[in-house]
Design a protein around this motif. Structure first.
Motif, mmCIF file in Angstrom:
data_model
loop_
_atom_site.group_PDB
_atom_site.id
_atom_site.type_symbol
_atom_site.label_atom_id
_atom_site.label_comp_id
_atom_site.label_asym_id
_atom_site.label_seq_id
_atom_site.Cartn_x
_atom_site.Cartn_y
_atom_site.Cartn_z
ATOM 1 N N PRO A 71 0.835 -1.212 0.000
ATOM 2 C CA PRO A 71 0.000 0.000 0.000
ATOM 3 C C PRO A 71 0.860 1.247 0.000
ATOM 4 O O PRO A 71 2.030 1.234 0.413
ATOM 5 N N ILE A 72 0.276 2.337 -0.471
ATOM 6 C CA ILE A 72 1.038 3.568 -0.638
ATOM 7 C C ILE A 72 1.600 4.076 0.689
ATOM 8 O O ILE A 72 2.693 4.640 0.731
ATOM 9 N N GLU A 73 0.884 3.866 1.797
ATOM 10 C CA GLU A 73 1.380 4.323 3.098
ATOM 11 C C GLU A 73 2.672 3.614 3.475
ATOM 12 O O GLU A 73 3.600 4.232 4.009
ATOM 13 N N THR A 74 2.750 2.321 3.194
ATOM 14 C CA THR A 74 3.959 1.558 3.500
ATOM 15 C C THR A 74 5.124 2.026 2.640
ATOM 16 O O THR A 74 6.253 2.188 3.122
ATOM 17 N N GLY A 75 4.854 2.242 1.350
ATOM 18 C CA GLY A 75 5.909 2.712 0.459
ATOM 19 C C GLY A 75 6.412 4.098 0.835
ATOM 20 O O GLY A 75 7.619 4.368 0.796
ATOM 21 N N LEU A 76 5.489 4.985 1.212
ATOM 22 C CA LEU A 76 5.897 6.323 1.626
ATOM 23 C C LEU A 76 6.746 6.273 2.893
ATOM 24 O O LEU A 76 7.734 7.007 3.018
ATOM 25 N N ALA A 77 6.375 5.412 3.825
ATOM 26 C CA ALA A 77 7.151 5.292 5.064
ATOM 27 C C ALA A 77 8.579 4.846 4.772
ATOM 28 O O ALA A 77 9.535 5.330 5.386
ATOM 29 N N ARG A 78 8.739 3.939 3.813
ATOM 30 C CA ARG A 78 10.081 3.501 3.441
ATOM 31 C C ARG A 78 10.884 4.650 2.833
ATOM 32 O O ARG A 78 12.056 4.857 3.162
ATOM 33 N N VAL A 79 10.247 5.419 1.943
ATOM 34 C CA VAL A 79 10.941 6.544 1.314
ATOM 35 C C VAL A 79 11.313 7.591 2.358
ATOM 36 O O VAL A 79 12.400 8.182 2.306
ATOM 37 N N VAL A 80 10.431 7.833 3.336
ATOM 38 C CA VAL A 80 10.745 8.782 4.406
ATOM 39 C C VAL A 80 12.019 8.352 5.134
ATOM 40 O O VAL A 80 12.905 9.175 5.413
ATOM 41 N N ARG A 81 12.147 7.083 5.421
ATOM 42 C CA ARG A 81 13.350 6.600 6.115
ATOM 43 C C ARG A 81 14.591 6.795 5.251
ATOM 44 O O ARG A 81 15.654 7.211 5.742
ATOM 45 N N VAL A 82 14.471 6.500 3.966
ATOM 46 C CA VAL A 82 15.611 6.653 3.059
ATOM 47 C C VAL A 82 16.025 8.117 2.946
ATOM 48 O O VAL A 82 17.211 8.452 3.017
ATOM 49 N N VAL A 83 15.045 9.005 2.790
ATOM 50 C CA VAL A 83 15.353 10.430 2.622
ATOM 51 C C VAL A 83 15.914 11.015 3.915
ATOM 52 O O VAL A 83 16.857 11.813 3.887
ATOM 53 N N MET A 135 14.997 5.612 -5.726
ATOM 54 C CA MET A 135 14.563 4.710 -6.790
ATOM 55 C C MET A 135 14.876 3.264 -6.444
ATOM 56 O O MET A 135 14.115 2.345 -6.798
ATOM 57 N N GLU A 136 15.963 3.032 -5.726
ATOM 58 C CA GLU A 136 16.268 1.674 -5.278
ATOM 59 C C GLU A 136 15.204 1.186 -4.297
ATOM 60 O O GLU A 136 14.800 0.019 -4.327
ATOM 61 N N ALA A 157 12.190 1.922 -4.423
ATOM 62 C CA ALA A 157 10.989 1.610 -5.201
ATOM 63 C C ALA A 157 10.948 0.149 -5.622
ATOM 64 O O ALA A 157 9.865 -0.403 -5.859
ATOM 65 N N GLU A 158 12.103 -0.492 -5.719
ATOM 66 C CA GLU A 158 12.133 -1.894 -6.148
ATOM 67 C C GLU A 158 11.440 -2.806 -5.139
ATOM 68 O O GLU A 158 11.003 -3.900 -5.481
ATOM 69 N N PHE A 159 11.339 -2.377 -3.878
ATOM 70 C CA PHE A 159 10.693 -3.203 -2.870
ATOM 71 C C PHE A 159 9.178 -3.295 -3.083
ATOM 72 O O PHE A 159 8.527 -4.172 -2.521
ATOM 73 N N THR A 160 8.621 -2.374 -3.872
ATOM 74 C CA THR A 160 7.184 -2.408 -4.103
ATOM 75 C C THR A 160 6.803 -3.412 -5.177
ATOM 76 O O THR A 160 5.624 -3.753 -5.322
ATOM 77 N N GLY A 161 7.794 -3.879 -5.978
ATOM 78 C CA GLY A 161 7.460 -4.718 -7.119
ATOM 79 C C GLY A 161 6.578 -3.973 -8.093
ATOM 80 O O GLY A 161 5.643 -4.534 -8.655
ATOM 81 N N HIS A 162 6.856 -2.688 -8.303
ATOM 82 C CA HIS A 162 5.937 -1.788 -9.010
ATOM 83 C C HIS A 162 5.584 -2.288 -10.402
ATOM 84 O O HIS A 162 6.434 -2.711 -11.168
ATOM 85 N N THR A 163 4.302 -2.250 -10.699
ATOM 86 C CA THR A 163 3.804 -2.592 -12.033
ATOM 87 C C THR A 163 3.509 -1.346 -12.844
ATOM 88 O O THR A 163 2.945 -1.425 -13.931
ATOM 89 N N ASP A 164 3.859 -0.193 -12.310
ATOM 90 C CA ASP A 164 3.685 1.088 -12.979
ATOM 91 C C ASP A 164 5.079 1.676 -13.180
ATOM 92 O O ASP A 164 6.035 1.296 -12.496
ATOM 93 N N ASP A 165 5.220 2.613 -14.134
ATOM 94 C CA ASP A 165 6.505 3.285 -14.234
ATOM 95 C C ASP A 165 6.669 4.207 -13.034
ATOM 96 O O ASP A 165 5.721 4.475 -12.283
ATOM 97 N N ALA A 166 7.891 4.683 -12.813
ATOM 98 C CA ALA A 166 8.195 5.430 -11.595
ATOM 99 C C ALA A 166 9.172 6.556 -11.906
ATOM 100 O O ALA A 166 10.085 6.393 -12.714
ATOM 101 N N ALA A 167 8.963 7.695 -11.256
ATOM 102 C CA ALA A 167 9.850 8.843 -11.432
ATOM 103 C C ALA A 167 10.125 9.495 -10.081
ATOM 104 O O ALA A 167 9.265 9.521 -9.201
ATOM 105 N N VAL A 168 11.339 10.021 -9.931
ATOM 106 C CA VAL A 168 11.780 10.703 -8.713
ATOM 107 C C VAL A 168 12.467 11.996 -9.118
ATOM 108 O O VAL A 168 13.257 12.030 -10.068
ATOM 109 N N LEU A 169 12.178 13.075 -8.390
ATOM 110 C CA LEU A 169 12.804 14.377 -8.612
ATOM 111 C C LEU A 169 13.274 14.904 -7.259
ATOM 112 O O LEU A 169 12.489 14.996 -6.316
#
Length: 285
Positions: free
Chosen positions: A222-234, A252-253, A255-267
């Protein structure tokens, strides 16, 4: 009583011929799909900027990756450019849908944002003008977007959001949070939409990380779990004074934990503190 002869079974040659025809048809379908995916990905990469603007005390970096399964390509973008008043404009977004049509629409949105930014510098006004422009062309697609304006003189960031996933903000002392600023509807949905603007003076060194939902959401994440991971990384990256390039790669690394089926971008915008801003107290040692 006349015995009816049983129907003649197909010969091995007949079976091989049928199998060959079916195989060729399947191959042609796969090749057409592969061609559409390759075209969409080529359009995506050609439409993304070769470089991003920066300023003394400000580093910028971005990453884009197609969907892991290679089938859902074409909707995400990032961009950065110098605005009419000398400030820097940055956008990131995601077009609803995938494939060639989404890639082409993404290009229209990106160019539309640049065009309206020649007449407006307020991020909310930029999004409002781009929204009305997209509504006027009556397309079935829409796009979520975050637009950020960096003022290199006042050392201020202004941002507005059109239905887009929240970004992440961190300071060098390790504080980090998702940026849950108010926003409006995605671009291209309703005319006359209003997009609130949030203004921040950068009194402490840190980073802003904007992303698309492919970075933080997957089939079983879920998006909340993914955001929490990115918060820790940042948070870790900002505390370690990582460069914008390093931080973009680390997010972006993650992001690989999500197994994303969509494309992904980071700025990523990594910034120093505003000149003359008081330094935060050092943590007790």
């Amino acid at each position: 009583m006349t015995r009816r002869r049983p129907p003649r079974s197909a010969s091995a040659d007949d079976l091989l011929t049928t199998l060959g025809l079916l195989t060729a048809k399947a191959r042609q379908g796969a090749e057409r799909q592969r061609a559409r995916v390759d075209l969409a990905e080529a359009l995506q990469r050609e439409m993304l900027p070769e470089s991003l603007p920066s300023a003394p005390g400000l580093q910028t970096a971005a990453r884009y990756t197609p969907a892991r399964d290679g089938l859902d390509v074409g909707g995400d973008w990032y961009d950065g450019f110098v605005m009419a008043d000398g400030s820097l404009g940055f956008s990131i977004g995601d077009v609803q849908g995938h494939d060639v049509e989404a890639a082409a629409f993404m290009g229209q949105v990106r160019i539309g944002l640049r065009a309206v930014a020649l007449a407006a510098t307020d991020p909310g006004e930029v999004l409002a003008l781009a929204n009305d422009l997209l509504v006027s062309v009556a397309r079935d697609l829409f796009a979520t977007c975050s637009f950020l304006r960096f003022d290199p003189v006042e050392w201020v960031v202004e941002s507005a959001r059109a239905g887009h996933v929240p970004g992440v903000r961190a300071t060098a002392d390790g504080r980090c949070e998702t940026v849950q600023d108010p926003g409006g509807l995605p671009l291209g949905v309703e005319p006359g939409e209003v997009y609130p603007v949030t203004r921040r003076r950068l009194t402490e060194a840190g980073a802003f990380v904007l992303l698309t939902d492919g970075v933080v959401e997957g089939p079983s994440v879920p998006i909340e779990t993914g955001l929490a991971r990115v918060v820790r990384v940042v948070a870790a990256g900002a505390a370690a004074a990582a460069t914008a390039e390093q931080l973009a790669a680390e997010v972006m690394e993650a992001a690989e934990f999500t197994g994303h089926t969509d494309d992904a971008a980071v700025l990523v915008l990594s910034h120093e503190a505003a000149a003359g801003a008081p330094r935060p107290p050092s943590p007790p040692g």
